[in-house]
Write a protein that holds these residues in place. Structure first.
Motif: not given
Length: 482
Positions: A75-83, A140-146
């Motif tokens: 999870f952190h590997g693909r969402c490091s910008r916000i985690s 992670c998937d919905n940040y800046m979308k939802d």
């Protein structure tokens, strides 16, 4: 008539059998004193082994502790910008207690509220650990979308601990590796228990240190075995099973209803009105994490029972996530969408003050942060409150507010009292000195130090005087010798 008597006998037999099983479920096996103990121990061992095998079958499809660690790192590997990910400690078996922080500025101290989720407090209640990974990935998937995902990431520091009890999970039992129920291992407000730091479990110590360090505004722990949002107090002074309200009962009821109302079917519970319950009214417990959070951590915590089945088949986890998703999101968002928030400053130099916020009529105080002096006070909407800011060396300021459905921002500017010197500004070191000086024991110690320093000065002065007098007599002898 015979048929009626036969039916009645069957009904009574089934009722007694159900009662017996209920007693076993809540209280454990009982020793009658008649059954041979070696036989009973052997039987219990076989029962536990069968139970373990049954849970092992049910655990298929659930993440192992190793899988969970890999999922957190992935999870952190693909969402490091916000985690960011970090460990708050280790279990008895040395398994890291991995936590995830989700924020648009992870790891940075900001004037924002912090919220935490804790899963798998009891080893045989694993649904929470699965749902919390679903939550992290959804954000992670919905940040800046939802809009709700964006609101949470931008305005809250969300911390997620998927498993507090990885050892209990691997052993397929409620307690940890030492077979201690971690939700009975915290210091209690009513009874002297768990006060010895050396006797507490490493998982409990890790949670307590984490709470004291992070300043969480609110939190929730995820459990299984029922479907209800539980709130403080969890126990009573006389150990009775009765409603026992904490000072912020209205705010807690609001939080509990917020979760229950957003849930697929929790609010329609036939057992709990509106799908919520006061802990002591349900059944009292002592040494629980929920009450400790509120008393000592300044954190409003709920205990959420999110699944009737403690260990449902893995193919039902996605459905359970869908049932709880909106409730989990709404609860996190509530720390910015409700309550009163603000910062506290000094009037003479504008410096941030870590003052305390009190509400008239509610015996509970929230302290602003040390560096940024931000506070976040949860309050139930629809009520009028008198909010007071207090700080040693400053005049009390208060104002009355009417809470609506939205959050309110309320900053305070405090004026120094007359005892403060003109233009004297707050700084942490000077305030700590003032606090120490106000302590009677410190005053006695300081007096002794001053007396000893004065005596040392006199002795030093005498030595110096004798030294120069000796040198003078030597010089005179030398002169006379010439």
């Amino acid at each position: 008539m015979a048929h009626l008597n036969s039916s009645l006998l069957i009904f009574l037999s089934l009722s007694l059998l159900q009662l017996f099983h209920s007693a076993i479920g809540r209280g454990g096996e009982r020793d009658s004193g008649i059954v041979d103990k070696s036989y009973a121990a052997s039987r219990r061992h076989l029962t536990e082994e069968k139970h373990f095998q049954k849970l092992n079958i049910l655990a298929r499809g659930y993440m192992t502790n190793s899988d969970l660690e890999k999922a957190i790192k992935a999870f952190h590997g693909r969402c490091s910008r916000i985690s960011r990910i970090y460990s708050i400690g280790k279990s008895v078996f040395g398994v890291p207690l991995w936590a995830i922080e989700i924020s648009n500025k992870p790891g940075k101290e900001e004037a924002k509220p912090a919220f935490k989720f804790i899963g798998n407090v009891h080893g045989d209640e694993p649904v929470g650990r699965e749902l919390l990974l679903h939550l992290a990935n959804w954000l992670c998937d919905n940040y800046m979308k939802d809009p709700l995902a964006t609101l949470i990431v931008d305005n809250v520091h969300l911390h997620i601990l998927p498993s507090m009890n990885p050892d209990g999970f691997s052993l397929r039992r409620r307690g940890n590796a030492n077979n201690i129920d971690l939700n009975r291992d915290f210091p209690d407000q009513f009874f002297q228990m768990n006060d010895d730091l050396t006797e507490r479990q490493p998982e409990t110590k890790a949670i307590m240190s984490w709470i004291k360090k992070m300043r969480f505004t609110a939190s929730a722990s995820l459990h299984g075995g029922a479907l209800v949002a539980n709130y403080p107090w969890d126990g009573t002074q006389d150990k009775s099973k009765s409603y026992y309200a904490c000072p912020d009962d209205e705010a807690f009821r609001y939080m509990a209803k917020l979760y229950s109302g957003s849930h697929y079917n929790m609010s329609s519970s036939q057992e709990f009105e509106a799908g919520i319950t006061n802990g002591a009214h349900w059944y009292p417990i002592y040494g629980g994490m929920q009450d400790w959070n509120y008393i000592y951590g300044g954190c409003f915590e709920l205990t959420l029972e999110i699944s009737d089945d403690k260990w449902p088949p893995a193919n039902e986890l996605q459905m359970i996530w869908q049932f709880n998703k909106r409730s989990m999101l709404d609860l996190v968002a509530s720390v910015v969408k409700s309550g009163v928030h603000g910062r506290i400053f000094s009037s003479d130099c504008g410096e941030a003050l870590p003052a305390s916020i009190a509400i008239k009529g509610i015996n509970y105080t929230v302290k602003a942060s040390e560096r940024l002096a931000d506070y976040h006070r949860l309050l139930a909407p629809g009520h009028q409150y008198e909010v007071m800011a207090t700080m040693p060396g400053y005049k009390i300021r208060s104002t009355t507010i009417k809470m609506g459905e939205e959050a309110m921002t309320l900053d305070f500017i405090l004026e120094p009292t007359d005892s403060f010197l003109p233009h004297q500004c707050y700084n942490r070191s000077s305030m700590k000195v003032l606090e120490v000086m106000s302590n009677p024991h410190s005053q006695v110690a300081l007096t002794l130090i001053l007396v000893l320093a004065f005596l040392y000065f006199l002795m030093k002065r005498r030595v110096i005087f004798n030294h120069f007098r000796g040198r003078k007599s030597i010089v005179q002898r030398r002169v006379s010798a010439v």
